[in-house]
Design a protein around this motif. Structure first.
Motif, mmCIF file in Angstrom:
data_model
loop_
_atom_site.group_PDB
_atom_site.id
_atom_site.type_symbol
_atom_site.label_atom_id
_atom_site.label_comp_id
_atom_site.label_asym_id
_atom_site.label_seq_id
_atom_site.Cartn_x
_atom_site.Cartn_y
_atom_site.Cartn_z
ATOM 1 N N THR A 14 -28.317 12.904 58.182
ATOM 2 C CA THR A 14 -28.241 11.837 59.195
ATOM 3 C C THR A 14 -26.816 11.385 59.493
ATOM 4 O O THR A 14 -26.594 10.676 60.470
ATOM 5 C CB THR A 14 -29.023 10.594 58.728
ATOM 6 O OG1 THR A 14 -28.337 10.038 57.589
ATOM 7 C CG2 THR A 14 -30.446 10.934 58.338
ATOM 8 N N SER A 56 -34.265 5.681 55.383
ATOM 9 C CA SER A 56 -33.847 4.589 56.268
ATOM 10 C C SER A 56 -34.848 4.504 57.407
ATOM 11 O O SER A 56 -35.402 5.530 57.834
ATOM 12 C CB SER A 56 -32.466 4.861 56.882
ATOM 13 O OG SER A 56 -31.454 4.799 55.896
ATOM 14 N N ARG A 58 -35.958 4.048 61.317
ATOM 15 C CA ARG A 58 -35.410 4.476 62.610
ATOM 16 C C ARG A 58 -35.971 3.566 63.694
ATOM 17 O O ARG A 58 -37.121 3.135 63.613
ATOM 18 C CB ARG A 58 -35.865 5.902 62.952
ATOM 19 C CG ARG A 58 -35.199 6.978 62.157
ATOM 20 C CD ARG A 58 -35.901 8.300 62.411
ATOM 21 N NE ARG A 58 -35.725 8.758 63.789
ATOM 22 C CZ ARG A 58 -35.229 9.949 64.121
ATOM 23 N NH1 ARG A 58 -34.862 10.793 63.177
ATOM 24 N NH2 ARG A 58 -35.122 10.297 65.376
ATOM 25 N N ASP A 60 -36.408 4.494 66.858
ATOM 26 C CA ASP A 60 -37.034 5.199 67.987
ATOM 27 C C ASP A 60 -38.472 5.625 67.733
ATOM 28 O O ASP A 60 -39.055 6.380 68.508
ATOM 29 C CB ASP A 60 -36.188 6.427 68.356
ATOM 30 C CG ASP A 60 -36.119 7.432 67.203
ATOM 31 O OD1 ASP A 60 -36.712 7.162 66.133
ATOM 32 O OD2 ASP A 60 -35.472 8.488 67.366
ATOM 33 N N TRP A 63 -40.368 10.290 63.208
ATOM 34 C CA TRP A 63 -40.428 10.523 61.764
ATOM 35 C C TRP A 63 -39.764 11.844 61.435
ATOM 36 O O TRP A 63 -40.132 12.875 61.988
ATOM 37 C CB TRP A 63 -41.897 10.548 61.303
ATOM 38 C CG TRP A 63 -42.563 9.235 61.562
ATOM 39 C CD1 TRP A 63 -43.268 8.879 62.671
ATOM 40 C CD2 TRP A 63 -42.508 8.085 60.735
ATOM 41 N NE1 TRP A 63 -43.684 7.578 62.582
ATOM 42 C CE2 TRP A 63 -43.229 7.061 61.395
ATOM 43 C CE3 TRP A 63 -41.932 7.809 59.490
ATOM 44 C CZ2 TRP A 63 -43.380 5.785 60.859
ATOM 45 C CZ3 TRP A 63 -42.092 6.545 58.947
ATOM 46 C CH2 TRP A 63 -42.809 5.560 59.634
ATOM 47 N N ARG A 64 -38.759 11.778 60.544
ATOM 48 C CA ARG A 64 -38.121 13.021 60.118
ATOM 49 C C ARG A 64 -38.274 13.125 58.605
ATOM 50 O O ARG A 64 -37.910 12.198 57.871
ATOM 51 C CB ARG A 64 -36.647 13.035 60.531
ATOM 52 C CG ARG A 64 -35.999 14.381 60.349
ATOM 53 C CD ARG A 64 -34.780 14.551 61.241
ATOM 54 N NE ARG A 64 -33.922 13.370 61.218
ATOM 55 C CZ ARG A 64 -32.623 13.403 61.528
ATOM 56 N NH1 ARG A 64 -32.052 14.534 61.869
ATOM 57 N NH2 ARG A 64 -31.911 12.303 61.491
ATOM 58 N N GLU A 75 -39.758 17.260 62.021
ATOM 59 C CA GLU A 75 -39.666 16.005 62.777
ATOM 60 C C GLU A 75 -40.927 15.832 63.611
ATOM 61 O O GLU A 75 -41.378 16.769 64.275
ATOM 62 C CB GLU A 75 -38.423 16.010 63.679
ATOM 63 C CG GLU A 75 -38.237 14.667 64.359
ATOM 64 C CD GLU A 75 -36.869 14.510 65.021
ATOM 65 O OE1 GLU A 75 -35.953 15.301 64.732
ATOM 66 O OE2 GLU A 75 -36.736 13.580 65.844
ATOM 67 N N ALA A 109 -38.900 6.570 60.595
ATOM 68 C CA ALA A 109 -37.968 6.617 59.466
ATOM 69 C C ALA A 109 -37.479 8.045 59.245
ATOM 70 O O ALA A 109 -38.127 9.007 59.674
ATOM 71 C CB ALA A 109 -38.634 6.107 58.179
ATOM 72 N N ASP A 110 -36.336 8.159 58.606
ATOM 73 C CA ASP A 110 -35.889 9.428 58.033
ATOM 74 C C ASP A 110 -36.169 9.359 56.541
ATOM 75 O O ASP A 110 -35.797 8.368 55.886
ATOM 76 C CB ASP A 110 -34.382 9.616 58.248
ATOM 77 C CG ASP A 110 -34.046 9.894 59.703
ATOM 78 O OD1 ASP A 110 -34.773 10.683 60.339
ATOM 79 O OD2 ASP A 110 -33.064 9.307 60.197
#
Ligand code: GLA
Length: 378
Positions: A14, A56, A58, A60, A63-64, A75, A109-110
């Motif tokens: 990221t 963390s 996100r 937007d 989901w990654r 993703e 989230a990532d």
């Protein structure tokens, strides 16, 4: 070490450091196998081996998911969170889905995963991932979910999203266990008790023997055992096998196969209660006897052991273990043996020699030390 590995991989993915790192442990079930989906009792403890999730939020809504161990990144958008979609990431995506189904607002989230829980060894590698993910999302999104409900949500991920028809044992252990204790769980009332498990004070160790045998049909066999229990409960007219009070009368009403399955479940529930008494009395000879009886019941009545776990149990007992049994869903995986501390190496060596003699691959051994449940590390 794995904490740093997760942080480094997150930063590489990221470009920024994660908001935190969360961990969900694997587990050993001391006794009480296949009792969870029969509304019975279990007595697991958490392992130091765990799944680590650096994460963390996100903004937007995407989901990654990244697996450090598999070197793979997936993703997904909100519309792609669909139960039954295959792949390693379903253990994380399933938790997102379960939270959303329960009405919790989690918006993206990532999440970067690494784990040292051996896969498919009966040590709950999947619940470890689910419970670490859940702990991360609860903190990242400021959710208020009590620990038993967290375990239940992680189980929804496993049952409804991943599609494995398991009970609550693994997710409860990974979420609710505390260091130096086993967790008594009544799977009907969801009453829990932290049971001190200080075998080292008595000069003993729990030696874990990973046979490294993995059964490819384990899911089908697991579902078949579950179906037999439900069929037997229907014939007996009880809500669950937990409610069988007169075992002999029950056995007389059942076909041979269902009778064997019921005898395992009913006697295993009693062994969990007896193990609680043995622990309260520091009676480790009795605890060992109950473990070995549990193994015989899984072998002869529930028919979920195979050659390598039976050999590990027999060899550990021959080397002086107070008791030994397979742990987890069955058809391979791990055996735990209660051994005198000064016999750990000799017992491990005896099992390695027996496996070599039988033409089996070399087993891996380690000490099972009761550890803390899912939590934030950083
Ligand atoms: C697996 C399942 C658990 C439990 C055990 C057997 O680990 O996930 O729910 O049924 O098998 O005790």
């Amino acid at each position: 070490m794995l904490t740093q590995a997760a942080i480094d991989a997150f930063t590489a993915l990221t470009g920024t450091a994660p908001e935190g790192v969360w961990v969900g442990p694997g587990r050993i079930n001391l006794i009480g196998e296949h009792t969870d989906y029969n509304d019975g009792y279990v007595l697991p403890f958490a392992l130091p081996q765990a799944a680590y999730v650096a994460a963390s939020a996100r903004a937007d809504g995407r989901w990654r998911f990244r697996s450090v161990d598999l070197d793979d990144t997936v993703e997904l958008g909100q519309a792609e969170l669909v139960p039954g979609s295959p792949g390693w990431h379903s253990y994380l995506a399933g938790v997102v889905w379960a939270l959303q189904q329960a009405g919790h607002e989690v918006g993206g989230a990532d999440l970067v995963l690494t784990s040292d829980v051996p896969l498919g060894a009966g040590l709950s590698s999947s619940a470890a991932i689910e419970c670490a993910t859940l702990a991360a999302l609860v903190d990242l999104y400021g959710l208020t979910i009590d620990p038993v409900d967290r375990a239940k949500l992680a189980r929804v991920a496993e049952n409804a999203y991943v599609g494995a028809p398991t009970g609550l044992l693994d997710q409860a252990a990974s979420t609710l266990c505390t260091a130096d204790h086993a967790l008594f769980l009544d799977c009907r009332t969801l009453e829990t008790r932290q049971v001190p498990l200080a075998v080292t004070d008595a000069g003993l160790e729990i030696l874990v023997i990973d046979t490294r045998t993995r059964h490819s049909h384990v899911d089908g066999e697991y579902a078949a055992r579950r179906a037999s229990c439900e069929k037997a409960a229907a014939i007996l007219g009880v809500p669950a096998l937990r409610d069988v009070t007169d075992l002999d009368a029950a056995l007389a009403q059942l076909p041979a196969l269902e009778a064997r399955r019921v005898r395992h479940i009913v006697t295993e529930d009693q062994r969990v209660l007896d193990a609680m008494d043995a622990l309260a009395a520091d009676d480790y000879a009795e605890l060992g006897r109950l473990m070995t009886a549990s193994h015989a019941s899984m072998r002869d009545d529930y028919e979920i052991t195979e050659r390598s776990v039976d050999l590990a149990v027999e060899t550990a007992l021959g080397a002086g273990a107070l008791g030994a049994r397979m742990t987890g869903g069955g058809f391979g995986g791990c055996v735990l043996a209660l051994v005198h501390a000064d016999r750990v190496e000799a017992t491990a060596e005896a099992v390695r020699a027996a496996f070599a003699e039988a033409g089996l691959g070399e087993p891996v051994t380690f000490l099972g030390r009761p550890s803390a449940g899912a939590r934030r590390l950083v």
